[in-house]
Design a protein around this motif. Structure first.
Motif, PDB file in Angstrom:
ATOM      1  N   LEU A  30     -91.145 -36.303   9.510  1.00 60.20           N
ATOM      2  CA  LEU A  30     -91.165 -37.275  10.602  1.00 60.20           C
ATOM      3  C   LEU A  30     -90.504 -36.706  11.849  1.00 60.20           C
ATOM      4  CD1 LEU A  30     -91.689 -40.290  11.490  1.00 60.20           C
ATOM      5  CD2 LEU A  30     -89.360 -40.765  10.670  1.00 60.20           C
ATOM      6  N   GLU A  31     -91.182 -36.883  12.968  1.00 61.23           N
ATOM      7  CA  GLU A  31     -90.580 -36.642  14.283  1.00 61.23           C
ATOM      8  C   GLU A  31     -90.688 -37.943  15.064  1.00 61.23           C
ATOM      9  OE1 GLU A  31     -92.435 -33.317  16.185  1.00 61.23           O
ATOM     10  OE2 GLU A  31     -91.970 -31.930  14.557  1.00 61.23           O
ATOM     11  N   SER A  32     -89.563 -38.608  15.278  1.00 57.25           N
ATOM     12  CA  SER A  32     -89.549 -39.913  15.943  1.00 57.25           C
ATOM     13  C   SER A  32     -88.132 -40.197  16.444  1.00 57.25           C
ATOM     14  CB  SER A  32     -89.998 -41.010  14.972  1.00 57.25           C
ATOM     15  OG  SER A  32     -88.919 -41.411  14.149  1.00 57.25           O
ATOM     16  N   PRO A  33     -87.940 -41.291  17.165  1.00 61.37           N
ATOM     17  CA  PRO A  33     -86.580 -41.631  17.612  1.00 61.37           C
ATOM     18  C   PRO A  33     -85.662 -42.079  16.476  1.00 61.37           C
ATOM     19  CG  PRO A  33     -88.243 -42.648  19.040  1.00 61.37           C
ATOM     20  CD  PRO A  33     -88.954 -42.127  17.834  1.00 61.37           C
ATOM     21  N   LEU A  34     -86.202 -42.376  15.281  1.00 61.18           N
ATOM     22  CA  LEU A  34     -85.365 -42.852  14.182  1.00 61.18           C
ATOM     23  C   LEU A  34     -84.344 -41.793  13.777  1.00 61.18           C
ATOM     24  CD1 LEU A  34     -87.975 -44.598  11.841  1.00 61.18           C
ATOM     25  CD2 LEU A  34     -86.309 -45.691  13.352  1.00 61.18           C
ATOM     26  N   THR A  35     -83.139 -42.232  13.482  1.00 61.43           N
ATOM     27  CA  THR A  35     -82.078 -41.320  13.061  1.00 61.43           C
ATOM     28  C   THR A  35     -82.047 -41.208  11.543  1.00 61.43           C
ATOM     29  OG1 THR A  35     -80.398 -43.044  12.878  1.00 61.43           O
ATOM     30  CG2 THR A  35     -80.710 -42.037  15.056  1.00 61.43           C
ATOM     31  N   ALA A  36     -81.354 -40.183  11.069  1.00 64.91           N
ATOM     32  CA  ALA A  36     -81.195 -40.002   9.628  1.00 64.91           C
ATOM     33  C   ALA A  36     -80.469 -41.196   9.004  1.00 64.91           C
ATOM     34  CB  ALA A  36     -80.438 -38.705   9.353  1.00 64.91           C
ATOM     35  N   ALA A  37     -79.494 -41.738   9.719  1.00 63.57           N
ATOM     36  CA  ALA A  37     -78.743 -42.887   9.208  1.00 63.57           C
ATOM     37  C   ALA A  37     -79.647 -44.108   9.054  1.00 63.57           C
ATOM     38  CB  ALA A  37     -77.578 -43.197  10.134  1.00 63.57           C
ATOM     39  N   GLU A  38     -80.514 -44.342  10.033  1.00 69.32           N
ATOM     40  CA  GLU A  38     -81.435 -45.482   9.962  1.00 69.32           C
ATOM     41  C   GLU A  38     -82.396 -45.338   8.794  1.00 69.32           C
ATOM     42  OE1 GLU A  38     -82.048 -47.003  14.523  1.00 69.32           O
ATOM     43  OE2 GLU A  38     -82.819 -45.006  14.014  1.00 69.32           O
ATOM     44  N   LEU A  39     -82.881 -44.128   8.604  1.00 73.85           N
ATOM     45  CA  LEU A  39     -83.823 -43.897   7.510  1.00 73.85           C
ATOM     46  C   LEU A  39     -83.136 -44.006   6.154  1.00 73.85           C
ATOM     47  CD1 LEU A  39     -85.675 -40.907   9.170  1.00 73.85           C
ATOM     48  CD2 LEU A  39     -86.751 -43.075   8.533  1.00 73.85           C
ATOM     49  N   SER A  40     -81.926 -43.495   6.052  1.00 70.55           N
ATOM     50  CA  SER A  40     -81.196 -43.542   4.779  1.00 70.55           C
ATOM     51  C   SER A  40     -80.900 -44.970   4.343  1.00 70.55           C
ATOM     52  CB  SER A  40     -79.887 -42.752   4.907  1.00 70.55           C
ATOM     53  OG  SER A  40     -80.150 -41.383   5.169  1.00 70.55           O
ATOM     54  N   ALA A  41     -80.866 -45.887   5.287  1.00 72.18           N
ATOM     55  CA  ALA A  41     -80.569 -47.281   4.968  1.00 72.18           C
ATOM     56  C   ALA A  41     -81.762 -48.011   4.373  1.00 72.18           C
ATOM     57  CB  ALA A  41     -80.093 -48.000   6.233  1.00 72.18           C
ATOM     58  N   ILE A  42     -82.937 -47.412   4.423  1.00 71.26           N
ATOM     59  CA  ILE A  42     -84.139 -48.054   3.883  1.00 71.26           C
ATOM     60  C   ILE A  42     -84.155 -47.912   2.359  1.00 71.26           C
ATOM     61  CG2 ILE A  42     -86.666 -47.997   3.861  1.00 71.26           C
ATOM     62  CD1 ILE A  42     -86.534 -46.850   6.714  1.00 71.26           C
ATOM     63  N   GLU A  43     -84.394 -49.006   1.674  1.00 74.02           N
ATOM     64  CA  GLU A  43     -84.459 -48.963   0.211  1.00 74.02           C
ATOM     65  C   GLU A  43     -85.657 -48.116  -0.221  1.00 74.02           C
ATOM     66  OE1 GLU A  43     -84.665 -51.993  -3.662  1.00 74.02           O
ATOM     67  OE2 GLU A  43     -84.598 -52.800  -1.606  1.00 74.02           O
ATOM     68  N   GLY A  44     -85.419 -47.191  -1.134  1.00 76.16           N
ATOM     69  CA  GLY A  44     -86.470 -46.284  -1.600  1.00 76.16           C
ATOM     70  C   GLY A  44     -86.397 -44.905  -0.967  1.00 76.16           C
ATOM     71  N   VAL A  45     -85.557 -44.741   0.048  1.00 78.23           N
ATOM     72  CA  VAL A  45     -85.322 -43.414   0.630  1.00 78.23           C
ATOM     73  C   VAL A  45     -84.198 -42.739  -0.144  1.00 78.23           C
ATOM     74  CG1 VAL A  45     -84.526 -42.145   2.665  1.00 78.23           C
ATOM     75  CG2 VAL A  45     -86.160 -44.030   2.919  1.00 78.23           C
ATOM     76  N   GLU A  46     -84.504 -41.619  -0.759  1.00 81.68           N
ATOM     77  CA  GLU A  46     -83.516 -40.931  -1.590  1.00 81.68           C
ATOM     78  C   GLU A  46     -82.704 -39.901  -0.812  1.00 81.68           C
ATOM     79  OE1 GLU A  46     -85.831 -39.301  -4.800  1.00 81.68           O
ATOM     80  OE2 GLU A  46     -85.480 -41.083  -6.029  1.00 81.68           O
ATOM     81  N   LYS A  47     -83.345 -39.228   0.137  1.00 76.45           N
ATOM     82  CA  LYS A  47     -82.659 -38.161   0.860  1.00 76.45           C
ATOM     83  C   LYS A  47     -83.327 -37.963   2.211  1.00 76.45           C
ATOM     84  CE  LYS A  47     -81.721 -34.440  -1.498  1.00 76.45           C
ATOM     85  NZ  LYS A  47     -81.887 -33.105  -2.153  1.00 76.45           N
ATOM     86  N   VAL A  48     -82.532 -37.649   3.217  1.00 76.53           N
ATOM     87  CA  VAL A  48     -83.045 -37.320   4.546  1.00 76.53           C
ATOM     88  C   VAL A  48     -82.392 -36.003   4.968  1.00 76.53           C
ATOM     89  CG1 VAL A  48     -83.294 -38.029   6.942  1.00 76.53           C
ATOM     90  CG2 VAL A  48     -83.277 -39.760   5.126  1.00 76.53           C
ATOM     91  N   GLU A  49     -83.227 -35.046   5.337  1.00 72.69           N
ATOM     92  CA  GLU A  49     -82.724 -33.728   5.721  1.00 72.69           C
ATOM     93  C   GLU A  49     -83.376 -33.274   7.018  1.00 72.69           C
ATOM     94  OE1 GLU A  49     -82.180 -31.196   1.751  1.00 72.69           O
ATOM     95  OE2 GLU A  49     -84.150 -32.160   1.865  1.00 72.69           O
ATOM     96  N   LYS A  50     -82.628 -32.519   7.823  1.00 76.38           N
ATOM     97  CA  LYS A  50     -83.211 -31.910   9.010  1.00 76.38           C
ATOM     98  C   LYS A  50     -84.152 -30.794   8.576  1.00 76.38           C
ATOM     99  CE  LYS A  50     -79.370 -32.868  12.165  1.00 76.38           C
ATOM    100  NZ  LYS A  50     -78.339 -32.274  13.067  1.00 76.38           N
ATOM    101  N   PHE A  51     -85.326 -30.744   9.217  1.00 76.12           N
ATOM    102  CA  PHE A  51     -86.304 -29.731   8.825  1.00 76.12           C
ATOM    103  C   PHE A  51     -87.255 -29.466   9.989  1.00 76.12           C
ATOM    104  CE2 PHE A  51     -90.396 -28.434   6.967  1.00 76.12           C
ATOM    105  CZ  PHE A  51     -89.993 -27.368   6.169  1.00 76.12           C
TER     106      PHE A  51
END
Length: 309
Positions: free
Chosen positions: A227-248
């Motif tokens: 994903l490339e969007s304004p959403l931050t890693a913290a916002e994504l991590s707060a979603i149920e079902g998201v296990e990991k968010v990494e910069k890539f």
């Protein structure tokens, strides 16, 4: 068709292969993957009759592999074996004759194969005069010039730069289109996923994955999102079902427990309109390798340079 049925092999107390079964049809490419010690080289040695099985059977077109069949096999060993003081042309001719081809049949093809592999050197050069990369390409020619029906390549990309690796990939695909069955091992999962029709993954002598490459990947679900969007890693991590968010690669790579969460992420990311990238895919072969092999084996593989981010 190459077929392995319930093949097992032990060396003293080491169980190198346990009940290995798979098949490879003509005109197919199979990638054999696994960390060192998984059983890849033992599998090749059994197919080539260098060693005998303890149990099970290996057949080519429903017959045991014998000396006549060996003339239809091209083999590139992991440990290269050219004669440094022999001229390149004589070297290639020698291996072709070992496979039942005549000098009159092979000689007109020599320069064409040198050109196809873009070998920097002449047929009259001694092998030791060539660079290591060009020596490797000569060895590849020795494995292919007799136009084998079954091609076995043990780490064929080792030591090749990206340009020469692509040359080899193109030639492997060309041999497939001519009807050859090709099996090769590689530590580079990108090479495997780009051309292999099927994969067999070994772990400590056991087959842990066996199937069509795309189907194997799809069986794990589309649980990876780039994903490339304004959403931050913290916002994504707060979603149920998201296990990991990494910069890539300039964006974020998101691991999901459920592919359906991807739709929620997409809606949230695009609520204000256009975003530059959203790509939901199954895990890569490298990621699947990490999942199936286990953490201890992964550490071992990483120490030997066998896995890639």
């Amino acid at each position: 068709m190459l077929k392995l049925e319930h093949v097992s092999k032990s060396f003293d107390n080491l169980r190198a292969l346990v009940d290995e079964s798979w098949q490879l049809d003509e005109g197919q490419i199979l990638g054999l993957i696994g960390q060192n010690g998984a059983g890849k080289s033992t599998t090749f040695k059994l197919i080539l009759n260098f060693i005998e099985t303890d149990s099970g059977q290996i057949t080519w077109n429903q017959k045991p592999i014998d000396n006549q069949t060996m003339n239809m096999i091209g083999f590139l060993p992991e440990e290269r074996g050219l004669y440094p003081d022999v001229k390149v042309g004589n070297q290639i001719m020698y291996f072709a004759e070992l496979h039942g081809r005549s000098k009159a049949e092979i000689k007109p093809k020599l320069q064409d194969w040198m050109d196809r592999f873009d070998v920097k050197g002449s047929l009259n050069d001694k092998v030791k005069k060539l660079s290591k990369g060009n020596q490797q390409k000569v060895q590849l020619i020795t494995a292919l010039i007799h136009e084998p029906k079954l091609i076995i390549l043990d780490e064929p990309f080792s030591g090749l730069d990206p340009v020469n690796a692509q040359i080899l990939l193109d030639i492997i695909v060309e041999q497939k289109e001519k009807g050859a069955a090709i099996i090769y091992s590689s530590h580079d999962m990108n090479n495997v996923s780009s051309i292999a029709d099927k994969i067999v993954m070994l772990n400590r002598g056991h087959v842990v994955l066996n199937g069509q490459t795309n189907q194997v990947r799809q069986s794990f679900g589309r649980t990876r999102v780039y994903l490339e969007s304004p959403l931050t890693a913290a916002e994504l991590s707060a979603i149920e079902g998201v296990e990991k968010v990494e910069k890539f690669a300039g964006g974020l790579q998101i691991s999901l427990s459920d592919p359906k969460v991807g739709e929620q992420i997409f809606k949230l990311a695009t609520k204000n309109g256009y975003i530059t990238a959203f790509d939901q895919q199954p895990p890569t072969l490298d990621q699947i390798f990490r999942m199936k092999i286990g953490s201890d084996a992964i550490k071992e593989a990483e120490s030997e340079g066998l896995t890639h981010e």
